[in-house]
Design a protein around this motif. Structure first.
Motif, mmCIF file in Angstrom:
data_model
loop_
_atom_site.group_PDB
_atom_site.id
_atom_site.type_symbol
_atom_site.label_atom_id
_atom_site.label_comp_id
_atom_site.label_asym_id
_atom_site.label_seq_id
_atom_site.Cartn_x
_atom_site.Cartn_y
_atom_site.Cartn_z
ATOM 1 N N LEU A 1 0.734 -0.735 -0.575
ATOM 2 C CA LEU A 1 -0.002 -0.062 -0.330
ATOM 3 C C LEU A 1 0.743 1.118 -0.070
ATOM 4 O O LEU A 1 0.539 2.353 -0.350
ATOM 5 N N LEU A 2 1.773 1.658 0.318
ATOM 6 C CA LEU A 2 3.043 2.135 0.254
ATOM 7 C C LEU A 2 3.249 2.986 -1.193
ATOM 8 O O LEU A 2 3.731 3.865 -1.352
ATOM 9 N N LEU A 3 4.011 1.456 -1.739
ATOM 10 C CA LEU A 3 4.611 1.632 -2.942
ATOM 11 C C LEU A 3 3.726 2.611 -3.526
ATOM 12 O O LEU A 3 3.741 3.563 -4.282
ATOM 13 N N MET A 4 2.295 1.840 -3.278
ATOM 14 C CA MET A 4 0.501 2.204 -4.375
ATOM 15 C C MET A 4 0.909 3.782 -4.180
ATOM 16 O O MET A 4 0.710 4.546 -5.015
ATOM 17 N N ALA A 5 1.440 4.112 -2.595
ATOM 18 C CA ALA A 5 0.822 5.364 -2.302
ATOM 19 C C ALA A 5 1.337 6.406 -2.869
ATOM 20 O O ALA A 5 2.023 7.453 -3.254
ATOM 21 N N GLY A 6 3.025 6.002 -2.948
ATOM 22 C CA GLY A 6 3.817 6.846 -3.508
ATOM 23 C C GLY A 6 3.924 7.283 -4.623
ATOM 24 O O GLY A 6 3.960 7.942 -4.810
ATOM 25 N N ALA A 7 3.773 5.859 -5.277
ATOM 26 C CA ALA A 7 3.357 6.040 -7.313
ATOM 27 C C ALA A 7 2.626 6.971 -7.603
ATOM 28 O O ALA A 7 1.875 7.260 -8.233
ATOM 29 N N LEU A 8 1.423 6.932 -6.333
ATOM 30 C CA LEU A 8 0.168 8.578 -6.564
ATOM 31 C C LEU A 8 0.234 9.714 -6.420
ATOM 32 O O LEU A 8 0.319 10.603 -7.053
ATOM 33 N N LEU B 1 7.896 7.757 0.619
ATOM 34 C CA LEU B 1 6.618 6.741 0.734
ATOM 35 C C LEU B 1 7.031 5.141 0.054
ATOM 36 O O LEU B 1 7.202 4.055 0.717
ATOM 37 N N LEU B 2 7.599 5.290 -1.538
ATOM 38 C CA LEU B 2 8.016 4.828 -2.340
ATOM 39 C C LEU B 2 9.498 3.813 -0.712
ATOM 40 O O LEU B 2 9.893 2.275 -1.298
ATOM 41 N N VAL B 3 10.427 4.794 -0.024
ATOM 42 C CA VAL B 3 11.459 4.121 0.330
ATOM 43 C C VAL B 3 11.364 2.700 1.704
ATOM 44 O O VAL B 3 11.370 1.850 1.930
ATOM 45 N N ALA B 4 9.709 3.968 2.130
ATOM 46 C CA ALA B 4 9.115 3.061 3.207
ATOM 47 C C ALA B 4 8.476 1.693 2.509
ATOM 48 O O ALA B 4 8.462 0.333 3.077
ATOM 49 N N GLY B 5 7.862 1.665 1.929
ATOM 50 C CA GLY B 5 7.626 0.388 0.667
ATOM 51 C C GLY B 5 8.508 -0.623 0.657
ATOM 52 O O GLY B 5 8.135 -1.642 0.816
ATOM 53 N N SER B 6 9.531 -0.010 0.159
ATOM 54 C CA SER B 6 10.380 -0.795 -1.171
ATOM 55 C C SER B 6 10.639 -1.892 0.498
ATOM 56 O O SER B 6 11.056 -2.880 0.131
ATOM 57 N N THR B 7 10.359 -1.218 1.921
ATOM 58 C CA THR B 7 11.174 -2.561 3.259
ATOM 59 C C THR B 7 10.156 -3.701 2.395
ATOM 60 O O THR B 7 10.617 -4.942 2.902
ATOM 61 N N GLY B 8 9.084 -3.494 2.364
ATOM 62 C CA GLY B 8 8.339 -4.542 2.136
ATOM 63 C C GLY B 8 9.121 -5.993 0.670
ATOM 64 O O GLY B 8 8.586 -7.104 1.372
ATOM 65 N N ILE B 9 9.666 -4.898 0.053
ATOM 66 C CA ILE B 9 10.025 -6.299 -0.911
ATOM 67 C C ILE B 9 10.721 -7.516 -0.473
ATOM 68 O O ILE B 9 11.036 -8.680 -0.368
ATOM 69 N N GLY B 10 12.099 -6.388 0.937
ATOM 70 C CA GLY B 10 13.242 -7.430 1.031
ATOM 71 C C GLY B 10 12.156 -7.843 2.428
ATOM 72 O O GLY B 10 12.765 -9.232 2.468
ATOM 73 N N HIS B 11 11.139 -7.358 2.697
ATOM 74 C CA HIS B 11 10.640 -8.196 3.711
ATOM 75 C C HIS B 11 10.295 -9.729 3.498
ATOM 76 O O HIS B 11 9.704 -10.396 3.350
ATOM 77 N N ARG B 12 9.450 -9.180 2.466
ATOM 78 C CA ARG B 12 8.581 -10.390 1.204
ATOM 79 C C ARG B 12 9.894 -11.927 0.857
ATOM 80 O O ARG B 12 10.131 -12.411 0.779
ATOM 81 N N LEU B 13 10.852 -11.500 0.532
ATOM 82 C CA LEU B 13 11.696 -12.229 -0.129
ATOM 83 C C LEU B 13 12.599 -13.099 1.183
ATOM 84 O O LEU B 13 12.830 -13.838 1.421
ATOM 85 N N SER B 14 12.727 -12.172 2.037
ATOM 86 C CA SER B 14 13.203 -13.188 2.964
ATOM 87 C C SER B 14 12.477 -13.369 4.151
ATOM 88 O O SER B 14 12.750 -13.674 5.503
#
Length: 142
Positions: free
Chosen positions: A14-21, A53-66
């Protein structure tokens, strides 16, 4: 607080989508003012908000992959995922200026298009990544 971290993949999407918005609205401000407002006022605020928002949301990528990895791997993946976001933005800048904008807008009077094209590319990319991250959410309750 535990619920936030348990659901971090979904929140980060959601944070990534909010950053893109936020960046989409920024582009709308620039286009609607014909480039008079690029780095001040609403455009500047939306650019900064989008980056955060993109920086905060990007942490989810690392979280998901790990998921289900040791803590040190998770921390490293989260840190590297934020670095990847900035690296991708630099890549978008290179690709947009050389391959997309120059041939498409040659001779055009839209002078700000080359400067804002990487943001347009980032909007599409991070919106899709945010959506995929949001949809890939699975509860990891322990």
């Amino acid at each position: 607080m535990k619920a936030l971290f348990t659901n971090w993949t979904k929140v980060a999407g959601l944070l990534l989508m909010a950053g893109a918005l936020a960046w989409t609205i920024k582009l709308g401000v620039i286009i609607s003012t014909n480039g008079r407002i690029i780095d001040t006022g609403a455009a500047a605020f939306l650019m900064k908000a989008g980056i955060l928002l993109l920086v905060a949301g990007s942490t989810g990528i690392g979280h998901r992959l790990s998921l289900h990895q040791p803590v040190w791997v998770k921390v490293l993946a989260i840190i590297l995922s934020t670095v990847v976001v900035f690296g991708l933005f630099l890549l978008f800048a290179k690709v947009a200026s050389s391959l997309l904008v120059a041939p498409l807008l040659e001779g055009s009077n839209i002078w700000y298009a080359q400067q804002e094209a990487p943001i347009g590319m980032a909007v599409f990319f991070f919106l899709i990544v945010g959506f995929l991250l949001y949809r890939s959410y699975r509860s990891v309750a322990r």
